[in-house]
Design an enzyme around this catalytic site. Structure first.
Site, PDB file in Angstrom:
ATOM      1  N   ASP A  20       0.828  -1.202   0.000  1.00 53.50           N
ATOM      2  CA  ASP A  20       0.000   0.000   0.000  1.00 53.50           C
ATOM      3  C   ASP A  20       0.865   1.255   0.000  1.00 53.50           C
ATOM      4  O   ASP A  20       1.404   1.654   1.034  1.00 53.50           O
ATOM      5  CB  ASP A  20      -0.918  -0.007   1.229  1.00 53.50           C
ATOM      6  CG  ASP A  20      -1.974   1.086   1.172  1.00 53.50           C
ATOM      7  OD1 ASP A  20      -1.989   1.864   0.188  1.00 53.50           O
ATOM      8  OD2 ASP A  20      -2.798   1.168   2.106  1.00 53.50           O
ATOM      9  N   ASP A  57      -1.825   5.288  -5.703  1.00 50.00           N
ATOM     10  CA  ASP A  57      -2.095   4.416  -4.562  1.00 50.00           C
ATOM     11  C   ASP A  57      -2.222   2.954  -4.988  1.00 50.00           C
ATOM     12  O   ASP A  57      -3.175   2.586  -5.672  1.00 50.00           O
ATOM     13  CB  ASP A  57      -3.381   4.887  -3.875  1.00 50.00           C
ATOM     14  CG  ASP A  57      -3.698   4.113  -2.608  1.00 50.00           C
ATOM     15  OD1 ASP A  57      -2.860   3.309  -2.166  1.00 50.00           O
ATOM     16  OD2 ASP A  57      -4.795   4.311  -2.064  1.00 50.00           O
TER      17      ASP A  57
END
Length: 440
Positions: A81, A291
């Site tokens: 992440d 992201d």
């Protein structure tokens, strides 16, 4: 003479001060260039889809990496992440958890007390400030995400083993309570690897000033590389500078990989939007983040509406829009199409959607434009495919987010030393895995 010497000394000290101000990152990161790059497999993990037409926001595809933690080592898997700072592991057994880290079984596990300087200063970039657990007097941390997930526990030191490299004293969150919106993900992964620019991110703790990944669009293979990515077979990379904000703003994540989106083109037509709609406002709302922890790409309301309108206009002859206003995939994606049960969409007939950044461009074409919604069409009925851009307003975030679905077969490079993100187009990521000997 004394006055002249004093003046010269003052000028010299001033020069040194200026040089230190100009080159802080270079001085801090020289050691990382000498580190041996670490390469390991990046897996695309698919999770079951709900048959519901209207779904709450959740990820049904995540990117996971496998490594070992503790002494003796325990095998774990973590979701990659780039939108998060704190790495964490589930540390308490639960019926919903398929994999947990057991700190009691590890001789190298060291919880961090509240009085530690790490708890007081290294946690400064976390969205939720660290606190002190009154019962244990340990440094307490909590994180929350856009998909309604929240989890909390205590900070600790532990030994992480990545390939042949052992990293003792790595700081992570040992989480023992929380609320998740995705029990399937919890059952298949042990935790999350935070890779943003924050002080506690995994990449910063390991001392690497650059990392890259490549996600395959055809199967579950990919690669994650910590360190330099100079390979002879890798084509040219387009770079866009990071947008660095030093002033704290309510809606601006200062340690995210923020880039400047400048426009969107559908086919050959540039959307008629003022550049100001892509620029963060005085509150920080409207930043564009890259992201890996988010599946699809989300655009702020006015931009999403303009893209949706133009895409419909250019595809009306080849695609049939679902005319049910209540059909909203994942609660955020309201442009979906009906396709015959025995056919597939004419992907070659779809216009390319190009995201235009300062100095770089990301093209989304073919199968990356539409995502089949499992369960929405049963046998004998039309299948449903949804447009892979969603509305940030429906998601409840004040930002543009470039998700990992649109990063497939793109070499993604995150250069912390030079404050830039690179896009290497036309990379076949499963072949890259084979070249590096990572293909299963």
């Amino acid at each position: 003479m004394a006055s002249s010497l004093s003046s010269s000394l003052s000028i010299f000290l001033l020069l040194i001060s200026v040089l230190l101000l100009i080159f802080p990152l270079t001085l801090c990161n020289t050691s990382s260039s000498n580190q041996t790059p670490l390469v390991f497999s990046l897996k695309t993990q698919k999770l079951p889809q709900s048959s519901s037409d209207k779904l709450s926001f959740r990820h049904n595809v995540t990117l996971t990496v496998s490594l070992s933690v503790g002494s003796p080592p325990q095998n774990i898997s973590m979701v990659l992440d780039t939108g998060s700072e704190l790495s964490w592991l589930h540390c308490k057994k639960s019926p919903d958890l398929g994999s947990v880290f057991n700190p009691v079984s590890s001789s190298s596990y060291r919880p961090i007390p509240c009085k530690s300087q790490i708890c007081k200063t290294r946690t400064r970039d976390l969205p939720i400030p660290a606190s002190c657990d009154p019962k244990t007097h340990l440094c307490h941390v909590a994180v929350s995400y856009a998909d309604a997930t929240s989890i909390e526990g205590n900070l600790a030191h532990e030994t992480f083993v990545i390939g042949s490299s052992t990293r003792p004293g790595t700081i992570f969150g040992c989480m023992d309570s929380g609320l998740s919106s995705d029990s399937e993900e919890d059952a298949k992964t042990t935790g999350l690897m935070g890779m943003n620019r924050g002080a506690l991110s995994f990449v910063n703790q390991l001392g690497f000033s650059k990392f890259s990944y490549c996600i395959s669009g055809s199967d579950s293979s990919g690669i994650l590389l910590l360190g330099d990515s100079s390979f002879s077979w890798l084509g040219p990379i387009q770079y866009t500078p990071l947008v660095l904000e030093t002033t704290p703003l309510p809606y601006f994540d200062r340690v995210a990989y923020t880039v400047q989106l400048e426009g969107i083109r559908v086919g050959s037509k540039l959307l008629s939007l003022p550049k100001s709609v892509f620029v963060p406002d005085h509150t920080g709302a409207g930043q564009t983040m890259v992201d890996s922890g988010t599946q699809f790409t989300f655009l702020m309301g006015p931009v999403y509406t303009a893209l949706k309108t133009e895409f419909i206009a250019q595809t009306k002859s080849v695609l049939k829009v679902v005319d049910d206003p209540n059909f909203v995939f994942q609660g955020t994606m309201d442009l979906c199409y009906r396709v015959g049960s025995l056919t597939r969409p004419n992907f070659t007939g779809l216009p390319v959607v190009s995201l235009m950044f300062s100095g770089a461009e990301m093209s989304v074409s073919g199968e990356k434009l539409l995502y089949r919604v499992n369960g929405a069409g049963s046998e004998g009925k039309d299948q449903v495919y949804c447009f892979t851009f969603g509305n940030s307003d429906l998601l409840g975030i004040e930002a543009f987010v470039i998700g990992h679905h649109h990063q497939q077969n793109v070499w993604m490079e995150f250069d912390l030393a030079k404050s830039r993100v690179g896009f290497g187009a036309d990379v076949i990521c499963d072949q890259a895995s084979q070249r590096l000997g990572l293909r299963d």
